[in-house]
Write an enzyme that holds these catalytic residues in place. Structure first.
Site, PDB file in Angstrom:
ATOM      1  N   CYS A 225      80.170 -70.761  50.850  1.00 24.29           N
ATOM      2  CA  CYS A 225      79.620 -71.263  49.592  1.00 24.29           C
ATOM      3  C   CYS A 225      80.723 -72.113  48.958  1.00 24.29           C
ATOM      4  CB  CYS A 225      79.276 -70.067  48.691  1.00 24.29           C
ATOM      5  SG  CYS A 225      78.709 -70.511  47.048  1.00 24.29           S
TER       6      CYS A 225
ATOM      7  N   CYS B 146      77.418 -78.532  49.540  1.00 21.91           N
ATOM      8  CA  CYS B 146      76.758 -77.304  49.102  1.00 21.91           C
ATOM      9  C   CYS B 146      75.964 -76.843  50.313  1.00 21.91           C
ATOM     10  CB  CYS B 146      75.827 -77.567  47.925  1.00 21.91           C
ATOM     11  SG  CYS B 146      74.777 -76.137  47.555  1.00 21.91           S
TER      12      CYS B 146
ATOM     13  N   ASP C 202      77.416 -66.004  50.772  1.00 17.58           N
ATOM     14  CA  ASP C 202      76.931 -67.123  49.963  1.00 17.58           C
ATOM     15  C   ASP C 202      76.197 -66.555  48.753  1.00 17.58           C
ATOM     16  OD1 ASP C 202      76.372 -69.975  49.444  1.00 17.58           O
ATOM     17  OD2 ASP C 202      74.293 -69.429  49.804  1.00 17.58           O
ATOM     18  N   SER C 203      76.027 -67.392  47.729  1.00 20.30           N
ATOM     19  CA  SER C 203      75.272 -66.953  46.551  1.00 20.30           C
ATOM     20  C   SER C 203      73.831 -66.611  46.930  1.00 20.30           C
ATOM     21  CB  SER C 203      75.275 -68.064  45.497  1.00 20.30           C
ATOM     22  OG  SER C 203      74.663 -69.218  46.038  1.00 20.30           O
TER      23      SER C 203
ATOM     24  N   GLU D  40      66.185 -72.424  46.948  1.00 20.05           N
ATOM     25  CA  GLU D  40      66.007 -70.958  46.871  1.00 20.05           C
ATOM     26  C   GLU D  40      64.526 -70.597  46.708  1.00 20.05           C
ATOM     27  OE1 GLU D  40      68.260 -67.984  46.665  1.00 20.05           O
ATOM     28  OE2 GLU D  40      69.514 -69.348  47.805  1.00 20.05           O
TER      29      GLU D  40
ATOM     30  N   HIS E 213      73.451 -75.113  50.685  1.00 18.76           N
ATOM     31  CA  HIS E 213      71.981 -75.131  50.585  1.00 18.76           C
ATOM     32  C   HIS E 213      71.394 -76.493  50.974  1.00 18.76           C
ATOM     33  CE1 HIS E 213      72.507 -71.487  48.189  1.00 18.76           C
ATOM     34  NE2 HIS E 213      71.198 -71.342  48.121  1.00 18.76           N
TER      35      HIS E 213
HETATM   36  N1  DGL Z   1      75.524 -72.682  48.675  1.00 17.34           N
HETATM   37  C1  DGL Z   1      76.277 -72.757  47.469  1.00 17.34           C
HETATM   38  C2  DGL Z   1      77.351 -73.838  47.599  1.00 17.34           C
HETATM   39  O1  DGL Z   1      77.698 -74.205  48.727  1.00 17.34           O
HETATM   40  C3  DGL Z   1      75.301 -72.895  46.335  1.00 17.34           C
HETATM   41  C4  DGL Z   1      75.843 -72.440  45.067  1.00 17.34           C
HETATM   42  C5  DGL Z   1      74.845 -72.006  44.039  1.00 17.34           C
HETATM   43  O2  DGL Z   1      74.425 -70.853  44.106  1.00 17.34           O
HETATM   44  O3  DGL Z   1      74.583 -72.781  43.125  1.00 17.34           O
HETATM   45  O4  DGL Z   1      77.895 -74.312  46.624  1.00 17.34           O
END
Ligand code: DGL
Length: 271
Positions: free
Chosen positions: A69, A188, A6-7, A154, A190
């Site tokens: 992600c 997403c 993931d990012s 984050e 997050h």
């Molecule tokens: N968890 C990522 C997703 O599902 C977040 C992406 C981001 O870093 O903006 O899209």
């Protein structure tokens, strides 16, 4: 190991369900925390970052990588699967999380109207609209992007008044697009961290769907259908955590996502 990328921290919401469904397997989680968020970046950048991450997870010993992600799945998966894998490591596999979610989201709705909350990258890619139209052509789908939600998560802002303000505003915008929505997909990884606040502002009776269980179920199914990959996976039930930011930053953030007492390692990309 099964690589989970993931990012940043969001993929931990997927990893948790993967570990529940597949407790015997070993996992390597990689968060590109130093470069998160991805959601507001260009296609070229997201592709280049994701490709580096996949290469690194292959080098760490992951024959199977899951892009946990949506932004990376929407923007980079197809190029990696079609253009890179065949010449790079044809025996390895990279899976995304948009398709498995799109396949089943229609089953949750009674009105046939679904809302999708995601990053600007995922929304502008229109990946969900395209994939859902294959599986549930009659479903009415409205999307709304929430560019501030990932930075808030984050930074550990899970309960503040500022977070409430943006969550309320974005949910109201989605329901102005279609008041008949009875199912909202958090597209997403997050966003599940914001579930208590999201629930507070969702209209009564609306169902909230997160992806963890869906992806875990589909991965189990994939491994049953692909013994040639399954046989290459280590089964000692251990998980390694890697981050591109400092270990201290990752360990503190992962705590908020329920990963307690972990020892993360720092990953530096080789190119
Ligand atoms: N968890 C990522 C997703 O599902 C977040 C992406 C981001 O870093 O903006 O899209």
């Amino acid at each position: 190991m099964i690589g989970v990328f993931d990012s940043g921290f969001g993929g931990l919401t997927i990893l948790r369900e993967l570990k529940k469904a597949l407790p015997q397997y070993d996992f390597a989680y990689l968060g590109d925390n130093a470069r998160a968020p991805y959601g507001t970046r260009s296609f070229e950048t997201i592709y280049a970052y994701t490709r580096q991450a996949v290469d690194s997870l292959f080098s760490l010993g992951c024959p199977l990588v899951i892009l946990a992600c949506n932004t990376a799945s929407a923007k980079a998966l197809r190029s990696i699967q079609q253009n890179d894998l065949p010449s790079l490591v044809p025996e390895n596999r990279v899976l995304g999380i948009v398709r498995p979610t799109a396949e089943c989201i229609g089953q949750f709705s009674k009105t046939g109207h679904v809302g999708i909350l995601a990053t600007p990258g995922t929304v502008s890619s229109e990946s969900y609209l395209m994939e859902i139209s294959h599986f549930s052509p009659d479903l009415v789908v409205s999307q709304h992007s929430c560019p501030l939600w990932v930075p808030l998560v984050e930074n550990g802002e899970l309960e503040s008044a500022g977070t409430e303000y943006f969550v309320k505003r974005d949910i109201e915008t989605l329901f102005r697009k279609d008041p008949l929505i009875d199912t909202v997909l958090l597209a997403c990884t997050h966003y599940p961290l914001l579930t208590p606040i999201i629930q507070k502002f969702l209209p009564k009776g609306v169902r909230l769907v997160s992806q963890g269980e869906i992806v875990a179920k589909r991965t189990l199914d994939y491994l049953n259908r692909h013994p040639e990959i399954e046989i290459r996976l280590k089964k000692t039930g251990k998980t390694e955590f890697w981050t591109t930011d400092t270990v201290d930053f990752f360990e503190k953030g992962a705590f908020l996502f329920g990963e307690r007492n972990i020892s993360a390692k720092k990953l530096t990309f080789s190119y």
